[in-house]
Design an enzyme around this catalytic site. Structure first.
Site: not given
Ligand code: SAH
Length: 263
Positions: A63, A41, A177
């Site tokens: 995505k 991803d 998100m």
């Molecule tokens: N599976 C991922 C979430 C995927 S949805 C998890 O467990 O973290 C994608 C969202 O995750 C982004 O829009 C943001 O809100 C958050 N996100 C993912 N990586 C991030 C990061 N390094 N810092 C802050 N928010 C993050």
């Protein structure tokens, strides 16, 4: 140290953590080395991808909202095809594979084709963000509940969340998100009864070199998000648990002003 092999024709859904390769689990790193093909991803950190051996096929299926990407059905098909071709497949996802990661859709598609899958957990963005900010997501007696929420609405649709349930002063909300919906989140939570000065932490690019953190309050959330956040992924942490310790408060038990008997 145990060795991990991926059987041909099976798929591992692997959480790659928030970006910092040091926050990758050892298991995830072993799986990355054991794969013959990796579908990843957009949120998987560059330095994590740098760990992928040169001979491994690396396929971006990333995505990010608003940008071109493969739809979920095409991703499912790619995984199925690769597994049926006898590859050792890793599906690498940002954070934890089982949190807002569409893992169920992929698992169902694989199972429908008789393909075995396994899941390797990862550190989710909210955990990494809280750790970077030096706060705990729960606090004894003060924040007894931790709610993971996605504030991603279907295109053209209003955000459909149970605001009354979310507006719990004893909960910590970890909103994923949520950037585009910052104004709605703040307005709806306040209308549902959450105090307007409830602390909010905005953390962008948690665990990466580009990480930025901002402390604000619920009624200022929308302005702060607009002013402070850039293009990177961001989580919002809302609730008393994320109130930053005050400089004048110096004992661990007085971590939160509510515990400070004198104050
Ligand atoms: N599976 C991922 C979430 C995927 S949805 C998890 O467990 O973290 C994608 C969202 O995750 C982004 O829009 C943001 O809100 C958050 N996100 C993912 N990586 C991030 C990061 N390094 N810092 C802050 N928010 C993050």
């Amino acid at each position: 140290m145990s060795d991990i092999k991926i059987e041909r024709g099976t798929v591992w859904l692997v959480g790659a953590g928030p970006g910092d390769p040091d926050l990758l689990t050892r298991k995830a790193e072993k799986l990355i080395h054991a794969a013959s093909v990796i579908f990843y991803d957009a949120l998987v950190g560059k330095e994590v991808l740098a760990l992928v051996p040169g001979q491994t096929r690396l396929v971006a299926v990333g995505k990010r909202s608003g940008r071109h990407s493969k739809d979920q059905r095409s991703i499912n098909e790619l995984l199925v095809e690769a597994a049926l071709a006898g590859e050792r497949v890793v599906r690498l996802k940002g954070g934890d594979a089982g949190i807002f990661g569409r893992a169920t859709e992929e698992a169902e598609a694989l199972t429908a084709h008789g393909i075995q899958y396994h899941i390797c957990p990862g550190i989710t963005a909210a955990s990494a963000a809280a750790a970077s900010a030096g706060v705990s997501l729960t606090v004894r007696g003060l924040a007894r509940k931790l709610v993971f929420v996605t504030a991603h609405a279907q295109a053209g649709e209003e955000l459909d969340l149970d605001w009354n349930a979310l507006a719990d002063p004893k909960a910590t909300l970890a909103i994923y998100m949520g950037k585009a919906a910052a104004a709605t989140i703040s307005g709806k939570l306040i209308r549902a009864g959450l105090a307007s000065d409830t602390p909010v932490l905005l953390i962008e690019n948690a665990s990466l070199k580009e990480e930025r953190q901002f402390s604000t309050r619920l009624d200022l959330l929308s302005i702060s998000a607009r002013a402070a956040l850039g293009d990177g992924p961001a989580v919002m942490l809302i609730g008393e648990a994320v109130r930053k310790p005050q400089k004048s408060v110096c004992t661990a038990s007085a971590y939160n002003p509510h515990y400070n008997i004198e104050g």
